[in-house]
Design a protein around this motif. Structure first.
Motif, short mmCIF file in Angstrom:
data_model
loop_
_atom_site.label_atom_id
_atom_site.label_comp_id
_atom_site.label_asym_id
_atom_site.label_seq_id
_atom_site.Cartn_x
_atom_site.Cartn_y
_atom_site.Cartn_z
N ASP A 76 0.84 -1.20 0.00
CA ASP A 76 0.00 0.00 0.00
C ASP A 76 0.88 1.25 0.00
O ASP A 76 1.55 1.56 0.99
N SER A 125 -0.41 4.31 -0.92
CA SER A 125 -1.33 5.46 -1.02
C SER A 125 -1.03 6.57 -0.02
O SER A 125 -1.40 7.73 -0.25
N ALA A 173 5.06 -1.59 -7.97
CA ALA A 173 3.81 -1.22 -7.29
C ALA A 173 3.44 0.23 -7.58
O ALA A 173 2.26 0.56 -7.77
N SER A 174 4.44 1.11 -7.61
CA SER A 174 4.15 2.52 -7.90
C SER A 174 3.66 2.71 -9.32
O SER A 174 2.83 3.58 -9.61
N ASN A 224 0.04 1.82 -9.41
CA ASN A 224 -0.82 2.68 -8.60
C ASN A 224 -0.60 4.17 -8.86
O ASN A 224 -1.14 5.01 -8.15
N SER A 225 0.23 4.51 -9.85
CA SER A 225 0.47 5.91 -10.25
C SER A 225 0.93 6.78 -9.08
O SER A 225 0.46 7.90 -8.90
#
Length: 323
Positions: free
Chosen positions: A87, A89, A105-106, A109-110
């Motif tokens: 996560d 975020s 992952a980045s 998930n931008s």
């Protein structure tokens, strides 16, 4: 601003750089840290918030990259699950030192990310590379961490976005002298191979290895288990160092004005590129561990000076945290 500093645990260089960068970041922003990989012998001087086994490159006893061990002894399914589960975020920025889990992952998930690593320097065409390109090696370097924004570290400023090495404070605080003996750090070679060759060369050798937990001495070759305090003590006073063609150890040797000879890990394209860059600086190298080349190096004078200023805080404030 909340930052995640993610770094690779394969090898010691990423950990050594994190030891310098993380305390500086914590002076200016809120920082969490994440490490993946399982081949480093250095311990961090800060609390690591997230730890993953990740994916590490593994080697055979002859000093070569073992694709078989790398494939069989890494859990790629677990790594893929980690990528989907991490996560990100809560973070405003990911600072990534060649760490693949947060890199991928980045992307999914931008989340804003900047790669700050030695490997990032290979994304610039000006960086020295062998005349014969390695397709698989290029593929790994370009895709291990899928990041567009890059700031690299290398032996020279080959591009405006390539900076000089981050030399850790424990090295900058030393007062180097030369007491005649030579140091060895070749973690991908077996102790038996190292000792067989070095016993033929009549100087004193101090070998540091991850392959042994006991202190051994045979003739002119003394073998020590990895110990940072002892390593720095011998490094401070050695005549020169024989090591693999990684980045941090050769950079520290150059900074300390120590004689340097490198042997790139076989099939490890990044190290072949490093050896190419060092060759341009006048540093000798060999593809194998052989007594003739090393004997010649021991008998040769050394007079190469570099300028590696301590400007990492300036880089972080002016070029990284403004991203």
């Amino acid at each position: 601003m909340k930052v995640l500093y993610a770094f690779q645990g394969t090898g010691n260089g990423h950990v050594a750089r994190a030891q310098e960068i993380v305390p500086i970041l914590k002076k200016h922003v809120q920082v969490d840290t994440l490490i993946s990989g399982h081949q480093s012998q250095l311990k961090s001087n800060f609390t690591v918030d997230f730890k993953y086994k990740g994916v590490s490159l593994l080697y055979n006893k002859a000093g070569g990259l073992s694709y078989r061990k790398t494939f069989l002894e890494n859990n790629f399914f677990e790594a893929a699950k980690n990528i989907m589960d991490i996560d990100l975020s809560q973070y405003d920025l990911i600072i990534n030192d060649f760490e693949p889990l947060t890199g991928w992952a980045s992307r999914f998930n931008s989340v804003p990310i900047i790669e700050l690593s030695h490997q990032a320097s290979f994304g610039f065409k000006e960086t020295p590379k062998p005349k014969t390109k390695n397709f698989l090696g290029e593929l790994v370097l370009n895709n291990y961490v899928p990041c567009v924004r890059k700031i690299g570290f290398h032996f020279e400023n080959y591009h405006v976005q390539i900076k000089k090495p981050v030399i850790r404070g424990k090295i900058r605080d030393l007062y180097p002298t030369k007491r005649g003996y030579y140091m060895v750090y070749l973690p991908s070679f077996s102790n038996e191979n190292i000792m067989h060759v070095l016993k033929k060369i009549p100087v004193e050798w101090k070998v540091f290895t991850k392959n042994n937990s006991l202190h051994l001495k045979e003739g002119n070759v003394e073998i020590f288990p990895i110990d940072e305090i002892r390593y720095l003590e011998y490094f401070e006073n050695c005549e020169g160092i024989l090591c693999s063609a990684g980045f941090e150890t050769p950079a520290e040797a150059l900074f300390m004005e120590k004689k340097l000879f490198v042997i790139p890990i076989r099939n490890q394209y990044e190290q072949e590129c490093n050896a190419c860059a060092l060759d341009q600086l006048g540093i000798p190298n060999s593809k194998t561990l052989n007594d003739e080349d090393i004997m010649k190096w021991v008998a040769t004078d050394f007079d190469i000076k570099v300028n590696y200023p301590n400007v990492i805080e300036e880089i972080l404030l002016n070029e990284v945290l403004t991203f």
